[in-house]
Structure formats: structure tokens, C-alpha cells
Design an enzyme around this catalytic site. Structure first.
Site, PDB file in Angstrom:
ATOM      1  N   LYS A  14      35.917  74.916-134.087  1.00 24.69           N
ATOM      2  CA  LYS A  14      37.179  75.234-134.760  1.00 24.69           C
ATOM      3  C   LYS A  14      38.314  75.417-133.752  1.00 24.69           C
ATOM      4  O   LYS A  14      39.395  74.861-133.924  1.00 24.69           O
ATOM      5  CB  LYS A  14      37.044  76.509-135.609  1.00 24.69           C
ATOM      6  CG  LYS A  14      36.025  76.396-136.737  1.00 24.69           C
ATOM      7  CD  LYS A  14      36.004  77.644-137.617  1.00 24.69           C
ATOM      8  CE  LYS A  14      35.502  78.892-136.948  1.00 24.69           C
ATOM      9  NZ  LYS A  14      34.051  78.905-136.671  1.00 24.69           N
ATOM     10  N   ARG A 145      25.059  85.891-136.701  1.00 19.24           N
ATOM     11  CA  ARG A 145      26.295  85.211-137.132  1.00 19.24           C
ATOM     12  C   ARG A 145      25.970  84.011-138.025  1.00 19.24           C
ATOM     13  O   ARG A 145      26.680  83.754-138.999  1.00 19.24           O
ATOM     14  CB  ARG A 145      27.124  84.789-135.913  1.00 19.24           C
ATOM     15  CG  ARG A 145      27.855  85.988-135.287  1.00 19.24           C
ATOM     16  CD  ARG A 145      28.164  85.784-133.815  1.00 19.24           C
ATOM     17  NE  ARG A 145      29.079  84.686-133.567  1.00 19.24           N
ATOM     18  CZ  ARG A 145      29.158  84.038-132.409  1.00 19.24           C
ATOM     19  NH1 ARG A 145      28.374  84.371-131.400  1.00 19.24           N
ATOM     20  NH2 ARG A 145      30.023  83.065-132.266  1.00 19.24           N
TER      21      ARG A 145
HETATM   22  P1  ATP Z   1      33.653  79.902-132.998  1.00 16.24           P
HETATM   23  O1  ATP Z   1      34.922  80.465-132.492  1.00 16.24           O
HETATM   24  O2  ATP Z   1      32.849  79.243-131.962  1.00 16.24           O
HETATM   25  O3  ATP Z   1      33.832  79.001-134.191  1.00 16.24           O
HETATM   26  P2  ATP Z   1      32.912  82.211-134.507  1.00 16.24           P
HETATM   27  O4  ATP Z   1      33.406  81.578-135.750  1.00 16.24           O
HETATM   28  O5  ATP Z   1      31.651  82.998-134.649  1.00 16.24           O
HETATM   29  O6  ATP Z   1      32.702  81.125-133.409  1.00 16.24           O
HETATM   30  P3  ATP Z   1      35.366  83.796-134.114  1.00 16.24           P
HETATM   31  O7  ATP Z   1      36.075  83.056-135.197  1.00 16.24           O
HETATM   32  O8  ATP Z   1      36.013  83.905-132.814  1.00 16.24           O
HETATM   33  O9  ATP Z   1      33.921  83.214-133.797  1.00 16.24           O
HETATM   34  O10 ATP Z   1      35.028  85.266-134.674  1.00 16.24           O
HETATM   35  C1  ATP Z   1      34.346  86.217-133.895  1.00 16.24           C
HETATM   36  C2  ATP Z   1      34.038  87.438-134.729  1.00 16.24           C
HETATM   37  O11 ATP Z   1      35.260  88.056-135.165  1.00 16.24           O
HETATM   38  C3  ATP Z   1      33.240  87.200-136.020  1.00 16.24           C
HETATM   39  O12 ATP Z   1      31.854  87.137-135.800  1.00 16.24           O
HETATM   40  C4  ATP Z   1      33.666  88.425-136.864  1.00 16.24           C
HETATM   41  O13 ATP Z   1      32.987  89.589-136.448  1.00 16.24           O
HETATM   42  C5  ATP Z   1      35.119  88.598-136.475  1.00 16.24           C
HETATM   43  N1  ATP Z   1      36.033  87.840-137.397  1.00 16.24           N
HETATM   44  C6  ATP Z   1      36.826  86.797-137.058  1.00 16.24           C
HETATM   45  N2  ATP Z   1      37.487  86.317-138.121  1.00 16.24           N
HETATM   46  C7  ATP Z   1      37.102  87.083-139.173  1.00 16.24           C
HETATM   47  C8  ATP Z   1      37.412  87.087-140.567  1.00 16.24           C
HETATM   48  N3  ATP Z   1      38.251  86.186-141.100  1.00 16.24           N
HETATM   49  N4  ATP Z   1      36.821  88.017-141.350  1.00 16.24           N
HETATM   50  C9  ATP Z   1      35.978  88.928-140.835  1.00 16.24           C
HETATM   51  N5  ATP Z   1      35.628  88.982-139.546  1.00 16.24           N
HETATM   52  C10 ATP Z   1      36.177  88.073-138.708  1.00 16.24           C
HETATM   53 MG    MG Z   2      36.823  80.255-132.339  1.00 20.55          MG
END
Ligand code: ATP
Ligand code: MG
Length: 192
Positions: A14, A145
Site C-alpha cells: 500500500k 495482523r
Molecule cells: P503495510 O504498511 O505493510 O501495508 P500494515 O497495513 O500492517 O502494513 P500500517 O498500515 O502501517 O501497517 O498499520 C500499522 C498498525 O497501525 C496496524 O497494525 C494498526 O495497529 C494501526 N492502524 C493503522 N491504521 C489503522 C486503522 N485505520 N484502524 C485501526 N488501526 C490502524
Molecule cells: Mg504501510
């Protein structure tokens, strides 16, 4: 420029594709994960709350995320077009996003779903653990996750399909980052 929601499992790319889209189309970018990590680094109250959830691979409460998101959105000039990276992650977040945008006379634009097999995701996240040292990129937390993704976030894919804005891109079919980007840019150009 329309808004874009980029959607996919942890490690699906993403952030990587968002950066490419932002550069090409001069859009705003909101990564909720980056916002939370910045708060943790700055040692704020929000950061302390966020850390306990992130370290456990859990999602933060919807109400908190919805406030953060609306605040971040209002920092961009109206009509610039924003890419939402990591939000929404639950159906209540999606409903709230739709409402928040409607209140401003805007809409969700298009949703881009990145489809990547779990074995590839795990390899990427473990590599990122070495390169970037993100605390939640360890095997145990990654598995949590993935489980959270399947139970709380993946069902949103059909929600977007019902809204008529879902566009899917499969790593297995497109084969490379370049292949993915070409297909994504083509779809964005067709929608513009
Ligand atoms: P990547 O960035 O590789 O796609 P990811 O989707 O697990 O990985 P991030 O989007 O950076 O990582 O999110 C990291 C953490 O932040 C999540 O595991 C969650 O704890 C929190 N988080 C981020 N966005 C949200 C959201 N929209 N709602 C609830 N928690 C969130
Ligand atoms: Mg990310």
C-alpha cells in the site's frame, strides 16, 4: 483529481504504490500507520495508546481513527485528491469515511485492492523487519495482523464492490511491481 483508497493485507505494498501514485498525480497522501508511528516517536498521549495496539497487532478503536483521519484530510486543499493508505480497515470506518466526505461534498473516488498471497506477504514483512526495524514486523505479530486482517478488514472488499468502486490487482497475475503499476495507472487514467 478523485480520491483513492488503497486496500490490501499487511505487506501488500500500500505504501509503496501510494508513493508512486502521489508522485505521478500530485495527490495528498494519508497513511494512518505513518501518522501513528510519528505520534509514537513524538511521545504523545495518542502515541502511547497507539503503541499498545500496534505492538499486539490489533486495530485502534474506530472512533479514534475516524477523528485522526478527518483531521488529516482537512489539512489538504479541497479538491486536490487524497490517497487513503491504511484506512478504512473496518466497515464502521468505511461508513464514517463515506459520511465525512459527503459532508464536504466529496466522495470516495475509487478503491484499489492489492491481492498478494500470504507466503509472499510473510517474506516481504520479514525482509522489511531487517531493513526498517518496525517493531510489529516480527513473525508472531505478523500472524496476529493477518488474522485481524481476515476477520475485520477483508470483508470490506465486498463493501467497496457494492459501492461500485472496487478495482483489483493481483500480484500472481501481474508478476512484478512494474506490471502492477502499469495496470494501476491505466485504471486511474480511465477513471479520471
Ligand atoms: P503495510 O504498511 O505493510 O501495508 P500494515 O497495513 O500492517 O502494513 P500500517 O498500515 O502501517 O501497517 O498499520 C500499522 C498498525 O497501525 C496496524 O497494525 C494498526 O495497529 C494501526 N492502524 C493503522 N491504521 C489503522 C486503522 N485505520 N484502524 C485501526 N488501526 C490502524
Ligand atoms: Mg504501510
Amino acid at each position: 483529481m478523485k480520491n483513492i483508497i488503497i486496500f490490501g493485507a499487511p505487506g501488500s505494498g500500500k505504501g509503496t504504490y501510494s508513493d508512486e501514485i502521489v508522485t505521478k498525480y500530485h495527490m495528498g497522501h494519508i497513511s494512518t500507520g505513518d501518522v501513528l508511528r510519528a505520534q509514537i516517536k513524538a511521545g504523545t498521549e495518542l502515541g502511547k495508546t497507539a503503541q499498545s495496539y500496534i505492538d499486539n497487532g490489533q486495530l485502534l478503536p474506530d472512533e479514534l481513527m475516524i477523528d485522526i483521519l478527518a483531521n488529516a484530510y482537512d489539512q489538504f486543499p479541497a479538491g486536490q485528491g487524497v490517497i487513503f493508505d491504511g484506512f478504512p480497515r473496518t466497515i464502521p470506518q468505511a461508513e464514517a469515511l463515506k459520511k465525512m466526505l459527503a459532508e464536504r461534498g466529496h466522495d470516495m473516488g475509487m478503491m484499489i485492492e492489492l491481492i498478494v498471497g500470504e507466503d509472499v506477504l510473510m517474506q516481504r514483512l520479514l525482509r522489511r523487519a531487517i531493513e526498517q526495524g518496525r517493531a510489529d514486523d516480527n513473525e508472531e505479530t505478523i500472524k496476529k495482523r493477518f488474522a485481524v486482517y481476515h476477520s475485520q478488514t477483508a470483508p470490506l472488499s465486498d463493501w467497496f464492490a457494492k459501492e461500485g468502486i472496487r478495482h483489483t490487482f493481483s500480484w500472481a497475475e501481474l508478476g512484478s511491481k512494474e506490471g502492477m503499476l502499469e495496470a494501476i495507472f491505466k485504471t486511474i487514467d480511465e477513471q479520471a
